[in-house]
Design a protein around this motif. Structure first.
Motif, PDB file in Angstrom:
ATOM      1  N   HIS A 197       7.766   4.498 -12.892  1.00  0.00           N
ATOM      2  CA  HIS A 197       6.731   5.295 -12.246  1.00  0.00           C
ATOM      3  C   HIS A 197       6.860   5.035 -10.748  1.00  0.00           C
ATOM      4  CE1 HIS A 197       5.087   5.558 -16.304  1.00  0.00           C
ATOM      5  NE2 HIS A 197       5.367   4.262 -16.365  1.00  0.00           N
ATOM      6  N   THR A 198       7.079   6.086  -9.970  1.00  0.00           N
ATOM      7  CA  THR A 198       7.333   5.940  -8.539  1.00  0.00           C
ATOM      8  C   THR A 198       6.260   6.658  -7.733  1.00  0.00           C
ATOM      9  OG1 THR A 198       9.711   5.821  -8.948  1.00  0.00           O
ATOM     10  CG2 THR A 198       9.026   6.287  -6.689  1.00  0.00           C
ATOM     11  N   LEU A 222       2.506  -5.986   0.873  1.00  0.00           N
ATOM     12  CA  LEU A 222       2.332  -4.954  -0.155  1.00  0.00           C
ATOM     13  C   LEU A 222       3.420  -5.031  -1.224  1.00  0.00           C
ATOM     14  CD1 LEU A 222       1.476  -1.901   2.124  1.00  0.00           C
ATOM     15  CD2 LEU A 222      -0.119  -3.438   0.944  1.00  0.00           C
ATOM     16  N   ILE A 223       3.107  -4.558  -2.408  1.00  0.00           N
ATOM     17  CA  ILE A 223       4.056  -4.531  -3.515  1.00  0.00           C
ATOM     18  C   ILE A 223       4.911  -3.279  -3.403  1.00  0.00           C
ATOM     19  CG2 ILE A 223       4.284  -4.344  -6.027  1.00  0.00           C
ATOM     20  CD1 ILE A 223       1.506  -5.826  -6.130  1.00  0.00           C
ATOM     21  N   SER A 224       6.239  -3.477  -3.405  1.00  0.00           N
ATOM     22  CA  SER A 224       7.149  -2.339  -3.367  1.00  0.00           C
ATOM     23  C   SER A 224       7.777  -2.067  -4.728  1.00  0.00           C
ATOM     24  CB  SER A 224       8.239  -2.549  -2.317  1.00  0.00           C
ATOM     25  OG  SER A 224       9.027  -3.681  -2.639  1.00  0.00           O
ATOM     26  N   SER A 260       1.668   8.323  -9.330  1.00  0.00           N
ATOM     27  CA  SER A 260       2.290   8.085 -10.631  1.00  0.00           C
ATOM     28  C   SER A 260       1.898   6.715 -11.193  1.00  0.00           C
ATOM     29  CB  SER A 260       3.813   8.190 -10.504  1.00  0.00           C
ATOM     30  OG  SER A 260       4.440   7.932 -11.737  1.00  0.00           O
ATOM     31  N   ILE A 261       1.841   5.716 -10.320  1.00  0.00           N
ATOM     32  CA  ILE A 261       1.490   4.358 -10.770  1.00  0.00           C
ATOM     33  C   ILE A 261       0.023   4.292 -11.182  1.00  0.00           C
ATOM     34  CG2 ILE A 261       1.254   1.947 -10.041  1.00  0.00           C
ATOM     35  CD1 ILE A 261       3.794   2.470  -8.272  1.00  0.00           C
ATOM     36  N   ALA A 266       6.301   2.740  -3.782  1.00  0.00           N
ATOM     37  CA  ALA A 266       6.394   1.658  -4.771  1.00  0.00           C
ATOM     38  C   ALA A 266       6.807   2.210  -6.122  1.00  0.00           C
ATOM     39  CB  ALA A 266       5.047   0.946  -4.883  1.00  0.00           C
ATOM     40  N   SER A 267       7.395   1.330  -6.944  1.00  0.00           N
ATOM     41  CA  SER A 267       7.761   1.727  -8.305  1.00  0.00           C
ATOM     42  C   SER A 267       7.356   0.635  -9.285  1.00  0.00           C
ATOM     43  CB  SER A 267       9.267   1.992  -8.415  1.00  0.00           C
ATOM     44  OG  SER A 267       9.987   0.787  -8.221  1.00  0.00           O
TER      45      SER A 267
END
Length: 118
Positions: free
Chosen positions: A49-50, A110-112, A54-55, A40-41
């Motif tokens: 943020h990938t 899910l959030i991508s 990172s997120i 995800a980013s």
């Protein structure tokens, strides 16, 4: 709004989107990790943020220098996988208030991808 974009009730946003917004407001990195795809980013303030680590780092530190409140204003759906939540922010940041679009793309449940922009 594009021709294929329709307004929806904020309560009709997918569960992952609602959970993400709540987790972001409370900086709950554990909750966020469970609703993101592995790659995800999130793009905010011109920085992308990938990946989950990172997120979650971004969430833990997001806007830590400012105090603000968020109020959902409207929601839109584009196709079956893209959703936008328009939020009004007020706080002690420069300008004091802003409306931001939170543009989510989902893969399944899910959030991508999320892009936050005025």
């Amino acid at each position: 709004m594009t021709d294929s974009t329709v307004r929806i009730d904020i309560t009709d946003l997918p569960a992952a989107v609602q959970q993400f917004v709540t987790a972001l407001d409370t900086r709950d990195t554990t909750a966020v990790a469970g609703i993101l795809t592995p790659r995800a980013s999130v793009t905010d303030e011109g920085h992308t943020h990938t990946g989950i680590p990172s997120i979650t780092d971004w969430i833990a530190n997001a806007a830590s220098e400012f105090t603000y409140t968020t109020t959902p204003v409207a929601a839109e759906r584009t196709g079956s996988h893209r959703f936008t939540l328009i939020q009004h922010l007020e706080g002690d940041f420069p300008g004091g208030s802003v409306d931001l679009d939170y543009r989510f793309t989902l893969e399944g449940a899910l959030i991508s991808s999320l892009v936050i922009a005025p």
